[in-house]
Design a protein around this motif. Sequence first.
Motif, mmCIF file in Angstrom:
data_model
loop_
_atom_site.group_PDB
_atom_site.id
_atom_site.type_symbol
_atom_site.label_atom_id
_atom_site.label_comp_id
_atom_site.label_asym_id
_atom_site.label_seq_id
_atom_site.Cartn_x
_atom_site.Cartn_y
_atom_site.Cartn_z
ATOM 1 N N UNK A 31 0.839 -1.205 0.000
ATOM 2 C CA UNK A 31 0.000 0.000 0.000
ATOM 3 C C UNK A 31 0.873 1.254 0.000
ATOM 4 N N UNK A 32 1.911 1.256 0.819
ATOM 5 C CA UNK A 32 2.825 2.405 0.849
ATOM 6 C C UNK A 32 3.512 2.571 -0.501
ATOM 7 N N UNK A 33 3.883 1.467 -1.121
ATOM 8 C CA UNK A 33 4.521 1.543 -2.440
ATOM 9 C C UNK A 33 3.614 2.204 -3.468
ATOM 10 N N UNK A 34 2.305 2.014 -3.351
ATOM 11 C CA UNK A 34 1.384 2.642 -4.315
ATOM 12 C C UNK A 34 1.319 4.150 -4.150
ATOM 13 N N UNK A 35 1.761 4.663 -3.001
ATOM 14 C CA UNK A 35 1.734 6.113 -2.786
ATOM 15 C C UNK A 35 2.980 6.811 -3.316
ATOM 16 N N UNK A 36 3.983 6.043 -3.715
ATOM 17 C CA UNK A 36 5.228 6.627 -4.201
ATOM 18 C C UNK A 36 5.383 6.305 -5.687
ATOM 19 N N UNK A 37 5.325 7.310 -6.547
ATOM 20 C CA UNK A 37 5.335 7.071 -7.993
ATOM 21 C C UNK A 37 6.404 6.113 -8.520
ATOM 22 N N UNK A 38 7.661 6.190 -8.092
ATOM 23 C CA UNK A 38 8.640 5.262 -8.666
ATOM 24 C C UNK A 38 8.370 3.797 -8.312
ATOM 25 N N UNK A 39 7.624 3.566 -7.240
ATOM 26 C CA UNK A 39 7.366 2.204 -6.787
ATOM 27 C C UNK A 39 6.079 1.619 -7.371
ATOM 28 N N UNK A 40 5.277 2.448 -7.975
ATOM 29 C CA UNK A 40 4.008 1.967 -8.541
ATOM 30 C C UNK A 40 4.220 0.950 -9.662
ATOM 31 N N UNK A 41 5.273 1.118 -10.423
ATOM 32 C CA UNK A 41 5.531 0.173 -11.514
ATOM 33 C C UNK A 41 5.745 -1.234 -10.963
ATOM 34 N N UNK A 42 6.416 -1.330 -9.822
ATOM 35 C CA UNK A 42 6.640 -2.639 -9.211
ATOM 36 C C UNK A 42 5.326 -3.246 -8.730
ATOM 37 N N UNK A 43 4.455 -2.416 -8.174
ATOM 38 C CA UNK A 43 3.146 -2.906 -7.715
ATOM 39 C C UNK A 43 2.335 -3.406 -8.908
ATOM 40 N N UNK A 44 2.489 -2.757 -10.057
ATOM 41 C CA UNK A 44 1.792 -3.211 -11.268
ATOM 42 C C UNK A 44 2.415 -4.486 -11.825
ATOM 43 N N UNK A 45 3.729 -4.603 -11.712
ATOM 44 C CA UNK A 45 4.423 -5.780 -12.241
ATOM 45 C C UNK A 45 4.218 -7.004 -11.345
ATOM 46 N N UNK A 46 4.010 -6.801 -10.053
ATOM 47 C CA UNK A 46 3.853 -7.901 -9.104
ATOM 48 C C UNK A 46 2.800 -8.929 -9.514
ATOM 49 N N UNK A 47 1.562 -8.505 -9.798
ATOM 50 C CA UNK A 47 0.551 -9.480 -10.216
ATOM 51 C C UNK A 47 0.890 -10.178 -11.537
#
Length: 131
Positions: free
Chosen positions: A96-112
């Motif tokens: 959830x914290x990663x989704x609040x930080x733009x550079x980390x959003x790509x990883x949250x998208x790649x995870x699934x």
Amino acid sequence: LGKVNKAGSPWAGVLLSSAVTAIAVVVVGLLPEQAFVYIMSIAMIAAIINWATIIITQMFFRRRLDPEARSELRFTMPGAPVTNWIVLAFLVLMVVVMTTMPPYRIAVAIGPIWLTVLGLGWRVSRRRQTL
């Protein structure tokens, strides 16, 4: 990835490692300022997936044991099963914290996507084992 050739070299693992290294080089070439953060964010989501898998596997393993076998385990997680849920909640909080930080959003998208690839690979390997 554990397949080896006649000389004993794990060719599939080497090819995958080489491909990932090539992707990293391209990312550094295209986005030199952001490359480190992007690569670290992907490493972080991979670590989260790994630890969540470890905790969930451990929970299923313990659930399948009878109480006597459970009491004989030499390596136990302190405070289990409560701590298992605390760890999983913490890992979810990290995502959830990663989704609040733009550079980390790509990883949250790649995870699934990565989980889907792993699931498909598991199914393929299971089918090959049953043939």
